[in-house]
Design a protein around this motif. Sequence first.
Motif, PDB file in Angstrom:
ATOM      1  N   PHE A 133       5.105 -39.530  28.826  1.00  0.00           N
ATOM      2  CA  PHE A 133       5.959 -40.112  27.778  1.00  0.00           C
ATOM      3  C   PHE A 133       7.166 -40.804  28.388  1.00  0.00           C
ATOM      4  O   PHE A 133       7.484 -41.955  28.058  1.00  0.00           O
ATOM      5  N   PHE A 134       7.873 -40.114  29.308  1.00  0.00           N
ATOM      6  CA  PHE A 134       9.056 -40.714  29.926  1.00  0.00           C
ATOM      7  C   PHE A 134       8.685 -41.892  30.812  1.00  0.00           C
ATOM      8  O   PHE A 134       9.432 -42.874  30.906  1.00  0.00           O
ATOM      9  N   PHE A 135       7.518 -41.822  31.478  1.00  0.00           N
ATOM     10  CA  PHE A 135       7.064 -42.943  32.321  1.00  0.00           C
ATOM     11  C   PHE A 135       6.854 -44.191  31.475  1.00  0.00           C
ATOM     12  O   PHE A 135       7.267 -45.291  31.852  1.00  0.00           O
ATOM     13  N   GLU A 136       6.204 -44.025  30.326  1.00  0.00           N
ATOM     14  CA  GLU A 136       5.954 -45.176  29.448  1.00  0.00           C
ATOM     15  C   GLU A 136       7.242 -45.713  28.839  1.00  0.00           C
ATOM     16  O   GLU A 136       7.293 -46.877  28.423  1.00  0.00           O
ATOM     17  N   LYS A 137       8.290 -44.879  28.778  1.00  0.00           N
ATOM     18  CA  LYS A 137       9.607 -45.318  28.283  1.00  0.00           C
ATOM     19  C   LYS A 137      10.491 -45.830  29.421  1.00  0.00           C
ATOM     20  O   LYS A 137      11.677 -46.095  29.219  1.00  0.00           O
ATOM     21  N   ASN A 138       9.906 -45.970  30.622  1.00  0.00           N
ATOM     22  CA  ASN A 138      10.627 -46.460  31.803  1.00  0.00           C
ATOM     23  C   ASN A 138      11.732 -45.514  32.274  1.00  0.00           C
ATOM     24  O   ASN A 138      12.636 -45.921  33.003  1.00  0.00           O
ATOM     25  N   SER A 139      11.669 -44.230  31.857  1.00  0.00           N
ATOM     26  CA  SER A 139      12.609 -43.227  32.357  1.00  0.00           C
ATOM     27  C   SER A 139      11.965 -42.568  33.584  1.00  0.00           C
ATOM     28  O   SER A 139      11.483 -41.431  33.532  1.00  0.00           O
ATOM     29  N   ILE A 140      11.940 -43.306  34.682  1.00  0.00           N
ATOM     30  CA  ILE A 140      11.187 -42.885  35.859  1.00  0.00           C
ATOM     31  C   ILE A 140      11.737 -41.595  36.464  1.00  0.00           C
ATOM     32  O   ILE A 140      10.986 -40.701  36.865  1.00  0.00           O
ATOM     33  N   ASP A 141      13.081 -41.474  36.553  1.00  0.00           N
ATOM     34  CA  ASP A 141      13.678 -40.289  37.164  1.00  0.00           C
ATOM     35  C   ASP A 141      13.287 -39.015  36.408  1.00  0.00           C
ATOM     36  O   ASP A 141      12.973 -37.985  37.016  1.00  0.00           O
ATOM     37  N   THR A 142      13.317 -39.086  35.077  1.00  0.00           N
ATOM     38  CA  THR A 142      12.953 -37.913  34.282  1.00  0.00           C
ATOM     39  C   THR A 142      11.464 -37.593  34.441  1.00  0.00           C
ATOM     40  O   THR A 142      11.077 -36.425  34.550  1.00  0.00           O
ATOM     41  N   ALA A 143      10.633 -38.643  34.481  1.00  0.00           N
ATOM     42  CA  ALA A 143       9.195 -38.428  34.695  1.00  0.00           C
ATOM     43  C   ALA A 143       8.946 -37.746  36.038  1.00  0.00           C
ATOM     44  O   ALA A 143       8.113 -36.834  36.159  1.00  0.00           O
ATOM     45  N   LEU A 144       9.687 -38.152  37.067  1.00  0.00           N
ATOM     46  CA  LEU A 144       9.512 -37.557  38.395  1.00  0.00           C
ATOM     47  C   LEU A 144       9.856 -36.070  38.401  1.00  0.00           C
ATOM     48  O   LEU A 144       9.250 -35.291  39.154  1.00  0.00           O
ATOM     49  N   ILE A 145      10.845 -35.671  37.604  1.00  0.00           N
ATOM     50  CA  ILE A 145      11.191 -34.248  37.529  1.00  0.00           C
ATOM     51  C   ILE A 145       9.974 -33.444  37.071  1.00  0.00           C
ATOM     52  O   ILE A 145       9.608 -32.435  37.687  1.00  0.00           O
ATOM     53  N   CYS A 146       9.340 -33.908  36.007  1.00  0.00           N
ATOM     54  CA  CYS A 146       8.175 -33.192  35.470  1.00  0.00           C
ATOM     55  C   CYS A 146       7.017 -33.184  36.464  1.00  0.00           C
ATOM     56  O   CYS A 146       6.383 -32.150  36.706  1.00  0.00           O
ATOM     57  N   ASN A 148       6.446 -54.591  24.032  1.00  0.00           N
ATOM     58  CA  ASN A 148       7.659 -54.177  24.771  1.00  0.00           C
ATOM     59  C   ASN A 148       7.339 -53.805  26.217  1.00  0.00           C
ATOM     60  O   ASN A 148       7.783 -52.779  26.729  1.00  0.00           O
ATOM     61  N   GLU A 149       6.539 -54.659  26.881  1.00  0.00           N
ATOM     62  CA  GLU A 149       6.172 -54.452  28.288  1.00  0.00           C
ATOM     63  C   GLU A 149       7.301 -55.001  29.159  1.00  0.00           C
ATOM     64  O   GLU A 149       7.340 -56.186  29.486  1.00  0.00           O
ATOM     65  N   ILE A 150       8.247 -54.132  29.522  1.00  0.00           N
ATOM     66  CA  ILE A 150       9.475 -54.550  30.206  1.00  0.00           C
ATOM     67  C   ILE A 150       9.188 -55.195  31.551  1.00  0.00           C
ATOM     68  O   ILE A 150       9.769 -56.227  31.903  1.00  0.00           O
ATOM     69  N   ASN A 168      17.429 -60.486  34.563  1.00  0.00           N
ATOM     70  CA  ASN A 168      18.290 -59.396  35.015  1.00  0.00           C
ATOM     71  C   ASN A 168      18.763 -58.530  33.854  1.00  0.00           C
ATOM     72  O   ASN A 168      18.893 -57.306  33.974  1.00  0.00           O
ATOM     73  N   LEU A 169      19.043 -59.150  32.703  1.00  0.00           N
ATOM     74  CA  LEU A 169      19.486 -58.391  31.534  1.00  0.00           C
ATOM     75  C   LEU A 169      18.356 -57.532  30.972  1.00  0.00           C
ATOM     76  O   LEU A 169      18.591 -56.454  30.438  1.00  0.00           O
ATOM     77  N   THR A 170      17.122 -58.028  31.089  1.00  0.00           N
ATOM     78  CA  THR A 170      15.979 -57.279  30.572  1.00  0.00           C
ATOM     79  C   THR A 170      15.662 -56.075  31.444  1.00  0.00           C
ATOM     80  O   THR A 170      15.170 -55.057  30.955  1.00  0.00           O
ATOM     81  N   ALA A 171      15.942 -56.203  32.748  1.00  0.00           N
ATOM     82  CA  ALA A 171      15.695 -55.083  33.665  1.00  0.00           C
ATOM     83  C   ALA A 171      16.582 -53.903  33.265  1.00  0.00           C
ATOM     84  O   ALA A 171      17.798 -54.022  33.204  1.00  0.00           O
ATOM     85  N   ILE A 172      15.976 -52.767  33.020  1.00  0.00           N
ATOM     86  CA  ILE A 172      16.736 -51.605  32.547  1.00  0.00           C
ATOM     87  C   ILE A 172      17.642 -51.076  33.639  1.00  0.00           C
ATOM     88  O   ILE A 172      18.794 -50.767  33.423  1.00  0.00           O
ATOM     89  N   THR A 173      17.113 -50.969  34.843  1.00  0.00           N
ATOM     90  CA  THR A 173      17.925 -50.478  35.971  1.00  0.00           C
ATOM     91  C   THR A 173      17.602 -51.293  37.206  1.00  0.00           C
ATOM     92  O   THR A 173      16.476 -51.733  37.391  1.00  0.00           O
ATOM     93  N   GLU A 174      18.614 -51.480  38.069  1.00  0.00           N
ATOM     94  CA  GLU A 174      18.379 -52.174  39.343  1.00  0.00           C
ATOM     95  C   GLU A 174      17.362 -51.414  40.182  1.00  0.00           C
ATOM     96  O   GLU A 174      16.593 -52.004  40.924  1.00  0.00           O
TER      97      GLU A 174
END
Length: 528
Positions: A51-64, A234-236, A267-273
């Motif tokens: 779920f977090f991976f698909e939401k681009n929350s990579i750090d949280t996905a890595l924890i799991c 919404n494919e970022i 650059n604005l569309t990119a969620i994180t550097e």
Amino acid sequence: MKKLLCCLLIIFVWLNVSFSQNPNSKTHQMGETFASFMKLSHQQLFDTAKFFFEKNSIDTALICYNIINNAPESSDSIHKLLSIKSLSMTGLCYFKICDFSNAYKYLTDALILSEKFNIESELYKIYNNLGNIYFTFAEDDKGMKYLNKSLSHSNDSAHYFVVINNIAAIERENGNMDSALIYHEKTLKFGYQTNSKHLSMFLSNTASTYKKMGEIDSAIYYLRSAINEAKKINEIQTLVESYSDLGITYYEMNQLDSALFFLNLSNLTAITEKQYINVMTENYMIMSKIEEAKGNKGNALEYLKKYFNLNDSIYNNNILSDINQIERQYEVSKTNKQIEELIFEQKIKERTIYYQKIIGMIAIGVLLLVIFVLFVIILQRKKLVKAYKILVDKNVEIIQFQQKVPISETFQQELLHRIVTLMESNPIIFNVNFTIDELSKLVQSNKYYVSQVINTHSNHNFRSFINHYRIRKAQQLFSEPDAVKYSIEYVANRVGFKSRNAFHDAFKEITGVSPSFYVKSIHAKKNI
């Protein structure tokens, strides 16, 4: 000890993620949140990570994923498969954030575990992602080797066409355009027929091939189509990359304002550097060049600083060396395993000596790893110092130029005379690649003085100044008795324009009408 360190690292990452999102939250609340993850089953953790991976929350996905990765090994077949999937997805997460060394390591761990438990269902994904890592570093032969392995293990039609899409990119980079277009045709047909979630990626990759073939209009069409499809779901990642490609394309067409708009949008569309660092690095370099061309030296320097800050963190030889080292270790481990089995069958009494050798090798490996880490740190420090020196040199160059004494009016008139004489008489100005540096050499001056004289006496920059002469030449060609045999593309190329669009814009800006209208008017007058 290793598992304890991993757990501490996971806690540290989670606390940082939580604190960055809500600085006012309390430490014990963070610990409770992490503890809630630890209470989940492995399947629930995997689903949460997805779920977090698909939401681009990579750090949280890595924890799991890392909680699953560091769990004790189980004999349960479902748990084994989940462990392989988790390692594979961990590698994909690191690939997303351009940490290619860790990406390769976890994918290789997943491959080793698949071979150990004789589970093949995830091999096609693992081989595809390994191929993508090598393709990122332009190691096309190794990339193609893994992609072909992925195809041979593919049991899913959608994934089959994802791999075909990657192979098309390799064919394009190797100059096999006809082959690349055949693969693109297959992927696009599948994407439209099935309304695939990968359609935007297929369109973007097709655009890259047409761009390399020089068919800019087609490239822009497919890029815009990719953007429209990516917006629907919404494919970022595709949005970030397609906006960047579109900006770079407009930059190459000398449409600087449009280029700057889409690069900024990327650059604005990119969620994180961190996740899109490779795209943003290229964006900053192009944006620096655009601002420099527009005369905004301050903005150009700021973008250049951002470029240097990001550039050394990806695509360098050290990372590729790490990956190759891991690959060699994997191949060596396979060989050692076979030897180990033979020794075990033949000489069971030698177990004690064998384990002593293993312990010695581990100790040596740890020592070598420490030496290697120190070596990498020293190299990175040297590169950082080198980058700072380059920035200082750039600043000194800019300051020196700003402090130059203005040239006299007499010298300006003489230099202007030489420039105009050359522009009027020398056909070299109709060369597509003619630049202000070449002009400066021909008039025996430097580009700063030449640029100053052109700006002062014509109220135009170099590009606009030379375009007046090129458009005048185009008008002469259109007015020749046998001009009917000239196409607009031929005339555009002959007077120094790289594309019909650039010629059209310049012609209309200078004459007030389009080239086609001008030609029709000339022909109509001749008929009268």
